[in-house]
Design a protein around this motif. Sequence first.
Motif, PDB file in Angstrom:
ATOM      1  N   ARG A 356     -32.175 -25.948 -13.932  1.00 24.03           N
ATOM      2  CA  ARG A 356     -33.210 -25.681 -15.334  1.00 24.03           C
ATOM      3  C   ARG A 356     -34.567 -25.302 -14.610  1.00 24.03           C
ATOM      4  NH1 ARG A 356     -31.643 -27.828 -20.368  1.00 24.03           N
ATOM      5  NH2 ARG A 356     -30.436 -29.601 -20.182  1.00 24.03           N
ATOM      6  N   PHE A 357     -35.460 -25.438 -13.478  1.00 26.79           N
ATOM      7  CA  PHE A 357     -36.094 -24.567 -12.953  1.00 26.79           C
ATOM      8  C   PHE A 357     -36.075 -24.779 -10.989  1.00 26.79           C
ATOM      9  CE2 PHE A 357     -38.196 -28.904 -13.946  1.00 26.79           C
ATOM     10  CZ  PHE A 357     -39.191 -29.152 -12.671  1.00 26.79           C
ATOM     11  N   SER A 358     -37.146 -23.719 -10.313  1.00 22.87           N
ATOM     12  CA  SER A 358     -37.386 -23.861  -9.209  1.00 22.87           C
ATOM     13  C   SER A 358     -38.181 -24.424  -8.964  1.00 22.87           C
ATOM     14  CB  SER A 358     -36.949 -22.802  -8.268  1.00 22.87           C
ATOM     15  OG  SER A 358     -35.406 -22.516  -8.654  1.00 22.87           O
ATOM     16  N   SER A 359     -38.934 -25.157  -7.582  1.00 21.09           N
ATOM     17  CA  SER A 359     -40.166 -25.120  -7.646  1.00 21.09           C
ATOM     18  C   SER A 359     -40.396 -25.400  -5.824  1.00 21.09           C
ATOM     19  CB  SER A 359     -41.056 -26.552  -7.443  1.00 21.09           C
ATOM     20  OG  SER A 359     -40.217 -27.684  -7.180  1.00 21.09           O
ATOM     21  N   MET A 364     -39.836 -26.125   1.120  1.00 13.16           N
ATOM     22  CA  MET A 364     -38.832 -26.225   0.965  1.00 13.16           C
ATOM     23  C   MET A 364     -38.021 -25.635  -0.977  1.00 13.16           C
ATOM     24  SD  MET A 364     -37.564 -29.592   2.632  1.00 13.16           S
ATOM     25  CE  MET A 364     -36.389 -29.774   2.747  1.00 13.16           C
ATOM     26  N   ASN A 365     -37.623 -25.028  -1.046  1.00 13.78           N
ATOM     27  CA  ASN A 365     -37.079 -23.894  -2.547  1.00 13.78           C
ATOM     28  C   ASN A 365     -36.353 -25.127  -2.655  1.00 13.78           C
ATOM     29  OD1 ASN A 365     -37.605 -22.631  -4.675  1.00 13.78           O
ATOM     30  ND2 ASN A 365     -36.811 -21.023  -3.562  1.00 13.78           N
ATOM     31  N   MET A 366     -36.499 -25.762  -4.562  1.00 10.63           N
ATOM     32  CA  MET A 366     -35.962 -26.590  -4.728  1.00 10.63           C
ATOM     33  C   MET A 366     -35.638 -26.247  -6.338  1.00 10.63           C
ATOM     34  SD  MET A 366     -36.170 -29.278  -2.359  1.00 10.63           S
ATOM     35  CE  MET A 366     -34.899 -30.641  -2.977  1.00 10.63           C
ATOM     36  N   VAL A 391     -31.565 -34.116 -11.475  1.00 10.61           N
ATOM     37  CA  VAL A 391     -31.390 -33.839  -9.941  1.00 10.61           C
ATOM     38  C   VAL A 391     -31.695 -32.172  -8.918  1.00 10.61           C
ATOM     39  CG1 VAL A 391     -28.717 -33.701  -8.795  1.00 10.61           C
ATOM     40  CG2 VAL A 391     -29.420 -35.136 -10.346  1.00 10.61           C
ATOM     41  N   ARG A 392     -32.536 -33.408  -8.155  1.00  7.99           N
ATOM     42  CA  ARG A 392     -32.939 -31.681  -7.301  1.00  7.99           C
ATOM     43  C   ARG A 392     -32.540 -31.264  -6.232  1.00  7.99           C
ATOM     44  NH1 ARG A 392     -37.182 -34.135  -8.929  1.00  7.99           N
ATOM     45  NH2 ARG A 392     -38.618 -33.338  -9.437  1.00  7.99           N
ATOM     46  N   ARG A 393     -31.566 -30.198  -6.133  1.00  4.34           N
ATOM     47  CA  ARG A 393     -30.795 -29.374  -4.570  1.00  4.34           C
ATOM     48  C   ARG A 393     -32.284 -28.286  -3.659  1.00  4.34           C
ATOM     49  NH1 ARG A 393     -25.646 -28.634  -3.961  1.00  4.34           N
ATOM     50  NH2 ARG A 393     -25.077 -26.973  -2.819  1.00  4.34           N
ATOM     51  N   TRP A 394     -31.727 -28.948  -2.731  1.00  2.00           N
ATOM     52  CA  TRP A 394     -32.740 -27.782  -1.938  1.00  2.00           C
ATOM     53  C   TRP A 394     -31.786 -26.467  -1.833  1.00  2.00           C
ATOM     54  CZ3 TRP A 394     -32.079 -27.558   4.462  1.00  2.00           C
ATOM     55  CH2 TRP A 394     -32.839 -26.504   4.531  1.00  2.00           C
ATOM     56  N   GLU A 395     -32.544 -25.326  -1.530  1.00  2.00           N
ATOM     57  CA  GLU A 395     -31.907 -24.154  -1.896  1.00  2.00           C
ATOM     58  C   GLU A 395     -30.417 -23.707  -0.952  1.00  2.00           C
ATOM     59  OE1 GLU A 395     -33.872 -20.845  -0.404  1.00  2.00           O
ATOM     60  OE2 GLU A 395     -34.927 -21.613   0.796  1.00  2.00           O
ATOM     61  N   HIS A 396     -30.544 -25.101   0.689  1.00  4.07           N
ATOM     62  CA  HIS A 396     -29.701 -24.648   1.547  1.00  4.07           C
ATOM     63  C   HIS A 396     -29.093 -25.559   1.573  1.00  4.07           C
ATOM     64  CE1 HIS A 396     -31.822 -21.252   3.219  1.00  4.07           C
ATOM     65  NE2 HIS A 396     -32.785 -21.932   3.762  1.00  4.07           N
ATOM     66  N   GLU A 397     -29.202 -26.562   0.378  1.00  6.51           N
ATOM     67  CA  GLU A 397     -27.755 -27.803   0.831  1.00  6.51           C
ATOM     68  C   GLU A 397     -27.066 -27.736   1.054  1.00  6.51           C
ATOM     69  OE1 GLU A 397     -30.300 -30.256  -1.029  1.00  6.51           O
ATOM     70  OE2 GLU A 397     -28.346 -32.074  -1.108  1.00  6.51           O
ATOM     71  N   ALA A 398     -26.091 -26.473   0.582  1.00 10.45           N
ATOM     72  CA  ALA A 398     -24.774 -26.290   1.368  1.00 10.45           C
ATOM     73  C   ALA A 398     -24.811 -27.074   2.510  1.00 10.45           C
ATOM     74  CB  ALA A 398     -24.478 -24.965   0.734  1.00 10.45           C
ATOM     75  N   VAL A 399     -25.760 -26.288   3.162  1.00 11.79           N
ATOM     76  CA  VAL A 399     -25.710 -27.012   4.431  1.00 11.79           C
ATOM     77  C   VAL A 399     -25.535 -28.080   4.732  1.00 11.79           C
ATOM     78  CG1 VAL A 399     -27.299 -26.192   7.095  1.00 11.79           C
ATOM     79  CG2 VAL A 399     -27.069 -24.862   5.215  1.00 11.79           C
TER      80      VAL A 399
END
Length: 476
Positions: A356-359, A364-366, A391-399
């Motif tokens: 939906r959007f980023s903030s 941290m870019n979420m 649900v929020r996801r950090w841009e580096h959540e894959a790590v």
Amino acid sequence: MKRFIQGEHRGQSTLLPESLDDYVSETNPVRVVDVFVDELDLATLGFDGVIPAETGRPAYHPAILLKIYIYGYLNRIQSSRRLEREAQRNVELMWLTGRLMPDFKTIANFRKDNSKAIRGVCRQFVVLCQQLGLFSENLVAIDGSKFKAVNNRDRNFTSAKLKRRMEEIESSISRYLAALDAADRQVPTASEPDATRLAEKIEKLKTQMKELQLIEAQLNDSPDKQVSLTDPDARSMMTRGNGIVGYNVQTAVDTQHHLIVAHEVTNVGSDRDQLSSMAKLAREAIGSETLSVVADRGYFKGEEILACHNANISAYVPKPMTSNAKADGRFNKDAFVYDATKNEYTCPAGEALIWRFSSVEKGMNMHCYWSSKCQSCTLKTQCTPSTNRRVRRWEHEAVLEDMQRRLNHEPEMMRVRKRTVEHPFGTLKQWMGATHFLTRKLNGVSAEMSLNVLAYNLKRVMKIIGTEGLLKAMAA
Ligand code: SF4
């Protein structure tokens, strides 16, 4: 006293003079201290006084004072006054120093003035361990423990404590003033001693209040809003539910032989920002390209885990249980499956939660995802009390997800961590006993901890390869 083993009579002359060397066996650890220090390049390590002054009274060579300290820490004699006494009566120390007996002030000043160089000595021994191939697993456990400072708790002030003290004093002054008024209204002869005593008490409290106001000014100027009067670097921190005024000692311990690969003394009470710096220190000490580090939940911080990943260090840190949803009996974030190709989540009802959007949150870019089907969903009561489940996801959540997969795949890692870190901290705390650091300020405390760590590592290596083995390795 018959039928017992008899000692020599004190008045008996010894016919053959014995050398000090006869008292020190070939495998005595004091020989390890001697060879180890003799092999060090003290000038490169930065010790003061390696080159003697042209004029003035000759000084002790730094090697002598360093040997005294390493011997002292190996034998749980950390105080300079006790070391002075030991140098005068302990045969091993006499052997080590050539019967030199520096006074306690000289011994104490050496530790105070050579903090950085002493830390270098500790690192040199880790280099030797690395050359001996003692860190072959490339896996370290990182942990921190709080150690008490010289500073008493009553001599440490935080804003809350200062406010409480000031309020207590103010209420005492009001109480005494009211009592003084009451005393004034009574018959003068009977009340006079009482009134004088109350006035003295009020005066004393006013002096205390002035002192607290001075501390308040210092506290406002300090960046972390804390003031310690005895040891200015010591900080109030929590440990197992209790507060202590002290330091947070971080260690990276190799899981194979439980040797302390790297350590650092900080006055930050939390472990959250320590992971990547300790991991990098450990990797440098081990001299390896890759490294795995395992730590407890207290070290979980996205940025720190990302820093480890970027430095080619594999971290194993379990996620803390802070989910409100799980605590309330609703679906946890783990119940939502992320699809990287579509950049969306699938929820337990099988619906897609789209981007939906980023903030930016706390730097941290979420990214934020939700589905439009929540209103009509039969599972909504188990999912969210809001209009949509977001649900929020950090841009580096894959790590972080990669790390969780590694942890799921190797659950024994946390057991390895526990049995690795408990050993050195348990030993160091036992050596230091119920006491605190003996020196003040971060510099002095760091030198003290380095000597403790060096003594611990020396003992471990002597246990692993034997004193003879270590002597041979050092001479090679
Ligand atoms: S409430 Fe929304 S997110 Fe939760 S299960 Fe239902 S559709 Fe999925």
